[in-house]
Design a protein around this motif. Structure first.
Motif, mmCIF file in Angstrom:
data_model
loop_
_atom_site.group_PDB
_atom_site.id
_atom_site.type_symbol
_atom_site.label_atom_id
_atom_site.label_comp_id
_atom_site.label_asym_id
_atom_site.label_seq_id
_atom_site.Cartn_x
_atom_site.Cartn_y
_atom_site.Cartn_z
ATOM 1 N N LYS A 1 38.433 40.891 46.820
ATOM 2 C CA LYS A 1 37.101 41.354 46.414
ATOM 3 C C LYS A 1 37.151 41.056 44.704
ATOM 4 O O LYS A 1 36.066 40.848 44.109
ATOM 5 C CB LYS A 1 36.768 42.666 46.638
ATOM 6 C CG LYS A 1 36.127 42.913 48.048
ATOM 7 C CD LYS A 1 34.943 42.466 48.146
ATOM 8 C CE LYS A 1 33.824 43.347 47.430
ATOM 9 N NZ LYS A 1 33.550 44.511 48.151
ATOM 10 N N ALA A 2 38.140 41.371 44.184
ATOM 11 C CA ALA A 2 38.427 41.378 42.669
ATOM 12 C C ALA A 2 39.699 41.136 41.950
ATOM 13 O O ALA A 2 40.727 40.845 42.644
ATOM 14 C CB ALA A 2 37.836 42.896 42.063
ATOM 15 N N ILE A 3 39.529 40.716 40.806
ATOM 16 C CA ILE A 3 40.761 40.285 39.832
ATOM 17 C C ILE A 3 40.767 41.318 38.650
ATOM 18 O O ILE A 3 39.614 41.678 38.160
ATOM 19 C CB ILE A 3 40.731 38.834 39.498
ATOM 20 C CG1 ILE A 3 40.741 37.993 40.651
ATOM 21 C CG2 ILE A 3 42.180 38.641 38.537
ATOM 22 C CD1 ILE A 3 40.447 36.424 40.016
ATOM 23 N N ILE A 4 41.852 41.973 38.491
ATOM 24 C CA ILE A 4 41.935 43.001 37.471
ATOM 25 C C ILE A 4 43.149 42.207 36.586
ATOM 26 O O ILE A 4 44.350 42.521 36.556
ATOM 27 C CB ILE A 4 42.440 44.449 37.859
ATOM 28 C CG1 ILE A 4 41.547 45.135 38.689
ATOM 29 C CG2 ILE A 4 42.358 45.156 36.777
ATOM 30 C CD1 ILE A 4 41.763 46.271 39.052
ATOM 31 N N PRO A 5 42.710 41.620 35.330
ATOM 32 C CA PRO A 5 43.540 41.291 34.245
ATOM 33 C C PRO A 5 43.691 42.309 33.529
ATOM 34 O O PRO A 5 42.822 43.062 33.154
ATOM 35 C CB PRO A 5 42.740 40.012 33.645
ATOM 36 C CG PRO A 5 41.466 40.381 33.984
ATOM 37 C CD PRO A 5 41.426 41.118 35.073
#
Length: 370
Positions: free
Chosen positions: A132-136
């Motif tokens: 659902k998402a990427i957290i850089p």
């Protein structure tokens, strides 16, 4: 490895920030105490507005911590059980912990050996139908490769939530971090480049509906004073903390400049020395040096000399998240992320803070070099 008790040069000296501002800080606190304004008062709304404007975002939603900021961001995007969120093992444990708190599964990818931020080349392979998402994570004050991360996210229709806990004022191609993803999460922990006098955090977004939802989630999901319209939490930023942060915010750029000045002094003295690697500033980035982290082949010897000289040091981070007992459930093992594991064996954080003098940098470098 333990720190010597008598410290001559601290890792961070907050008193140099606070002393010149003490009258303003006390006036701001007194103003709210006299007005009995402690919960979501005027200073909270003003901080949300001013910090969002500083970063170039439309809306800010203050909350209790940077960890809660990540959690609230994901909850507002309906991330939960059955979902996957991609991030890195080389980060403070809160990044991964916040994902697990939603019920989603953290999927880890290794970092770049130069910038210590997410290696975008590894993201595509980690994406599944459940992603659902990427957290850089903008680590130590330096942005991740946001062009690469955003290109993948936009093409694969994934959310990007920026972890900006260590990057207040950092830029990518001249634009401040915290304005690329759909939501960004900042920490105002006291040691941050912009720190409160206790725990505090904020979410930024350009989406009005998301801002309104995050504002509900932080107060029990309340749609009105008497009704909760969705599941929420108790994660308000204290008005007193917001008041302190408003006093400090106008000084953030100057403080970041002073951090960069100290980093430049370190670079000029340590760059090219055998067995030591100074921080590498990646292309298109402005670094704000939340931490100044070197890589050292002989870390134990350097730490011993720093201790003898009464100089504080830190290990950010001694263990990558996937090797911690608290995250054994993720199913990773040693060897899965070789860059992160290698970094953890060599990194040392040395003192850096606004107001640090060149003579102090000289003392630290003398101890490092022996």
């Amino acid at each position: 490895m333990t720190q010597k008790k008598t410290i001559k040069i601290p890792l961070l000296d907050l008193s140099r920030q606070h002393k010149p501002l003490m009258n303003e800080i006390m006036d701001a606190l007194k103003r709210n105490i006299d007005a009995n304004s402690f919960i979501l008062g005027h200073d909270v709304a003003k901080l949300e507005e001013e910090f969002a404007q500083y970063c170039g975002a439309k809306f800010g939603v203050g909350c209790a911590s940077g960890t809660d900021a990540l959690y609230i961001a994901m909850k507002a995007l309906d991330i939960g059980p059955g979902d996957e969120v991609i991030t890195v093992p080389y980060t403070f444990m809160a990044t991964v912990g916040a994902i697990e708190r939603t019920g989603a599964k953290p999927i880890l990818v290794d970092v770049e050996p130069e910038t210590f931020t997410i290696d975008a080349k590894l993201i595509e392979k980690a994406i599944s139908p459940r992603t659902k998402a990427i957290i850089p994570v903008h680590l130590y004050g330096q942005a991740a490769d946001l062009d690469a991360v955003m290109e993948i996210a936009n093409r694969r229709k994934l959310f990007v939530i920026e972890d900006c806990a260590q990057a207040h004022g950092a830029t990518w191609k001249g634009k401040k971090v915290g304005t690329f993803g759909i939501i960004s999460a900042f920490s105002f922990f006291p040691s941050k480049n912009l720190g409160a006098m206790g725990d505090a955090g904020i979410c930024l977004t350009d989406d009005k509906a998301l801002a309104e939802r995050m504002a509900r989630i932080r107060i029990h999901g309340r749609g009105s004073k008497t009704e909760s319209i969705e599941k929420g939490d108790n994660s308000r930023i204290d008005t007193l903390q917001a008041a302190v942060l408003r006093v400090k915010l106008p000084h953030l750029d100057k403080w970041n400049d002073e951090r960069r000045r100290a980093a430049g002094w370190y670079d000029s003295r340590l760059k090219g020395k055998t067995g030591i690697r100074v921080p590498i500033v990646g292309k298109n980035r402005t670094h704000v040096y939340h931490l100044y982290v070197i890589l050292a082949d002989n870390r134990a010897e350097i730490i011993e000399r720093l201790n003898e000289a009464g100089i504080a040091w830190g290990l950010h981070y001694e263990l990558p998240v996937h090797t911690m007992k608290g995250f054994a459930n993720l199913g990773y093992k040693e060897g899965d992320f070789p860059i992160s594991e290698s970094l953890c064996k060599k990194i040392i954080s040395v003192p850096i803070f606004p107001g640090m003098t060149e003579s102090e940098v000289n003392e630290v470098t003398k101890a490092i070099l022996g």
